[in-house]
Each structure stands twice: as structure tokens, then as C-alpha cells.
Motif scaffolding. Structure first.
Motif, short mmCIF file in Angstrom:
data_model
loop_
_atom_site.label_atom_id
_atom_site.label_comp_id
_atom_site.label_asym_id
_atom_site.label_seq_id
_atom_site.Cartn_x
_atom_site.Cartn_y
_atom_site.Cartn_z
N SER A 143 -55.68 -33.19 30.93
CA SER A 143 -54.40 -32.82 31.53
C SER A 143 -53.47 -32.40 30.41
CB SER A 143 -53.82 -34.03 32.28
OG SER A 143 -52.54 -33.75 32.78
N ARG A 144 -52.76 -31.30 30.61
CA ARG A 144 -51.79 -30.82 29.62
C ARG A 144 -50.40 -30.97 30.22
NH1 ARG A 144 -53.34 -24.87 28.18
NH2 ARG A 144 -53.33 -24.73 30.42
N TRP A 145 -49.43 -31.38 29.38
CA TRP A 145 -48.07 -31.53 29.87
C TRP A 145 -47.09 -31.46 28.71
CZ3 TRP A 145 -45.97 -36.07 27.86
CH2 TRP A 145 -46.90 -37.00 27.39
N LYS A 146 -45.86 -31.09 29.06
CA LYS A 146 -44.79 -30.99 28.06
C LYS A 146 -43.80 -32.12 28.32
CE LYS A 146 -45.17 -26.08 27.29
NZ LYS A 146 -44.49 -24.82 27.12
N PRO A 147 -43.45 -32.86 27.28
CA PRO A 147 -42.46 -33.92 27.45
C PRO A 147 -41.11 -33.33 27.87
CG PRO A 147 -43.55 -34.09 25.31
CD PRO A 147 -43.97 -32.80 25.92
N GLU A 148 -40.43 -34.01 28.75
CA GLU A 148 -39.12 -33.53 29.21
C GLU A 148 -38.12 -33.44 28.06
OE1 GLU A 148 -37.47 -35.48 32.61
OE2 GLU A 148 -39.40 -35.48 33.65
N THR A 149 -38.29 -34.29 27.05
CA THR A 149 -37.34 -34.32 25.95
C THR A 149 -37.53 -33.19 24.95
OG1 THR A 149 -38.82 -35.80 24.73
CG2 THR A 149 -37.06 -36.82 26.06
N ASP A 150 -38.72 -32.53 24.96
CA ASP A 150 -38.97 -31.44 24.02
C ASP A 150 -40.04 -30.52 24.61
OD1 ASP A 150 -39.41 -29.71 21.93
OD2 ASP A 150 -39.67 -31.27 20.41
N GLN A 151 -39.59 -29.48 25.27
CA GLN A 151 -40.49 -28.55 25.95
C GLN A 151 -41.33 -27.71 25.00
OE1 GLN A 151 -40.87 -27.91 29.59
NE2 GLN A 151 -40.30 -30.05 29.33
N ARG A 152 -41.03 -27.79 23.69
CA ARG A 152 -41.83 -27.04 22.72
C ARG A 152 -43.16 -27.72 22.46
NH1 ARG A 152 -37.58 -27.20 18.08
NH2 ARG A 152 -37.54 -29.27 18.99
N ARG A 153 -43.22 -29.00 22.69
CA ARG A 153 -44.44 -29.77 22.43
C ARG A 153 -45.39 -29.68 23.62
NH1 ARG A 153 -42.20 -35.39 21.76
NH2 ARG A 153 -44.40 -35.94 21.68
N LEU A 154 -46.69 -29.70 23.33
CA LEU A 154 -47.70 -29.72 24.38
C LEU A 154 -48.60 -30.91 24.12
CD1 LEU A 154 -49.06 -28.37 26.83
CD2 LEU A 154 -50.52 -27.16 25.19
N CYS A 155 -48.64 -31.81 25.09
CA CYS A 155 -49.46 -33.01 24.97
C CYS A 155 -50.72 -32.84 25.81
CB CYS A 155 -48.69 -34.24 25.42
SG CYS A 155 -47.26 -34.58 24.37
N VAL A 156 -51.79 -33.43 25.35
CA VAL A 156 -53.08 -33.34 26.03
C VAL A 156 -53.60 -34.75 26.23
CG1 VAL A 156 -55.40 -32.35 25.99
CG2 VAL A 156 -53.51 -31.15 24.85
N THR A 157 -54.04 -35.03 27.44
CA THR A 157 -54.55 -36.35 27.80
C THR A 157 -55.93 -36.20 28.44
OG1 THR A 157 -52.30 -37.09 28.25
CG2 THR A 157 -54.06 -38.43 29.15
N LEU A 158 -56.81 -37.10 28.12
CA LEU A 158 -58.10 -37.15 28.77
C LEU A 158 -57.93 -37.75 30.16
CD1 LEU A 158 -60.98 -36.42 27.85
CD2 LEU A 158 -61.28 -38.79 27.16
N THR A 159 -58.47 -37.10 31.18
CA THR A 159 -58.36 -37.59 32.55
C THR A 159 -59.43 -38.65 32.81
OG1 THR A 159 -59.89 -35.95 33.42
CG2 THR A 159 -57.54 -35.33 33.36
N PRO A 160 -59.34 -39.36 33.94
CA PRO A 160 -60.42 -40.29 34.29
C PRO A 160 -61.79 -39.58 34.35
CG PRO A 160 -58.51 -40.74 35.63
CD PRO A 160 -58.20 -39.48 34.86
N GLU A 161 -61.80 -38.34 34.81
CA GLU A 161 -63.05 -37.57 34.85
C GLU A 161 -63.56 -37.28 33.43
OE1 GLU A 161 -60.27 -36.78 36.53
OE2 GLU A 161 -60.87 -36.96 38.62
N GLY A 162 -62.63 -37.00 32.53
CA GLY A 162 -63.00 -36.77 31.13
C GLY A 162 -63.57 -38.04 30.50
N ASN A 163 -62.93 -39.16 30.80
CA ASN A 163 -63.45 -40.44 30.31
C ASN A 163 -64.84 -40.72 30.87
OD1 ASN A 163 -61.59 -41.93 28.54
ND2 ASN A 163 -60.16 -41.71 30.23
N ALA A 164 -65.02 -40.43 32.15
CA ALA A 164 -66.32 -40.66 32.79
C ALA A 164 -67.40 -39.78 32.16
CB ALA A 164 -66.22 -40.42 34.29
N LEU A 165 -67.05 -38.53 31.86
CA LEU A 165 -68.02 -37.64 31.23
C LEU A 165 -68.40 -38.17 29.85
CD1 LEU A 165 -69.69 -35.01 31.19
CD2 LEU A 165 -67.69 -33.91 30.15
N PHE A 166 -67.39 -38.59 29.08
CA PHE A 166 -67.68 -39.14 27.75
C PHE A 166 -68.60 -40.35 27.89
CE2 PHE A 166 -67.18 -41.88 24.14
CZ PHE A 166 -67.29 -41.00 23.08
#
Length: 144
Positions: A81-104
Motif C-alpha cells: 500500500s502506498r500513501w502520503k502522510p497528511e503532514t507532508d504530501q511530498r513524502r511517499l510511504c510504502v507498507t506491506l499489506t497482509p497479502e504481502g506478508n502472507a506471500l513472504f
């Protein structure tokens, strides 16, 4: 004329290709590219499974423009999942989803078996030495 010394960079690339031959069949069976696997593994290994895109690019050795495409495909597959923090829209954060964890989780056993095969071929002492030398090369500062 003296012969040139062997190319360190070429030897490292060739060694990488030989090592990847152990892992590619499992990646292919799971429809995961090498770059996608690096991203998944790095996110899985990070403390909170969230990194900023620039951190991910640096740790995965993927150029930022290339990482954009990798992340898009992983997101479309539901693995990150990709998302931008509300406090700084220039940043892009990436998180592993439950499906990503399951694949790993489903892939890690076979990946570990392949690491063990490499260690068996080299022997434990040579493997430790190799990893230590590679760490030293990574720490070299070309500016010194």
C-alpha cells in the motif's frame, strides 16, 4: 602491454547471477520479479513494515524511477500500500499489506533452503568470509 587486472565489478555481477540462479525458479513459480521480492523482503524486515520510497529505493538498490513501476505493480497485486502522510504530501510511504506478508511467509521457507544450499556448496567458513568481505566492500568510501 600488461594485461588489465580482473574486473571486480564484473566478477560481482557474475557472482550475483550465479547466486540468483538458486532463487529465480521459486520467484517465477510465485510470479514475483527479483525487484519485487527485494521490496517485499525489505519491507518485511523493517521494524514497522513501512518505509519512505527513497529509503526503499536505497535499500533495494533500485533507481527511484524504476521503483515507481515496481511499486505500482505490487500495489495492483495487493501486496503493498502506498500513501502520503497528511503532514507532508511530498513524502511517499510504502507498507506491506497482509497479502504481502502472507506471500513472504509462504515463500520464505524455500528461499531459506536455497540459502542453505549455497552455504553447503561453499562451506560455512567460506560463506561467513564471503559475507564479511561483501560487507567490507559495501562500507568502502570512494571519497577517501
Amino acid at each position: 602491454m600488461a594485461r588489465p587486472t580482473p574486473s571486480l565489478t564484473l566478477a560481482l555481477l557474475q557472482a550475483r547471477e550465479s547466486a540468483m540462479d538458486f532463487f529465480r525458479p521459486h520467484l517465477n513459480r510465485n510470479n514475483v520479479t527479483e525487484q519485487q521480492w527485494r521490496v517485499i523482503r525489505i519491507l518485511w524486515q523493517s521494524d514497522n513494515q513501512t518505509l519512505e520510497s527513497y529509503q526503499l529505493a536505497e535499500r533495494a538498490c533500485i533507481l527511484r524511477p524504476s521503483l515507481t513501476g515496481v511499486l505500482l505493480r505490487l500495489e495492483q497485486s495487493g501486496l503493498v500500500s502506498r500513501w502520503k502522510p497528511e503532514t507532508d504530501q511530498r513524502r511517499l510511504c510504502v507498507t506491506l499489506t497482509p497479502e504481502g506478508n502472507a506471500l513472504f511467509d509462504s515463500m520464505k521457507g524455500e528461499m531459506m533452503r536455497q540459502y542453505q544450499r549455497i552455504q553447503q556448496h561453499l562451506g560455512p567458513e567460506k560463506y561467513r568470509t564471503l559475507m564479511s568481505l561483501l560487507d567490507e566492500v559495501q562500507q568502502l568510501d570512494p571519497k577517501e
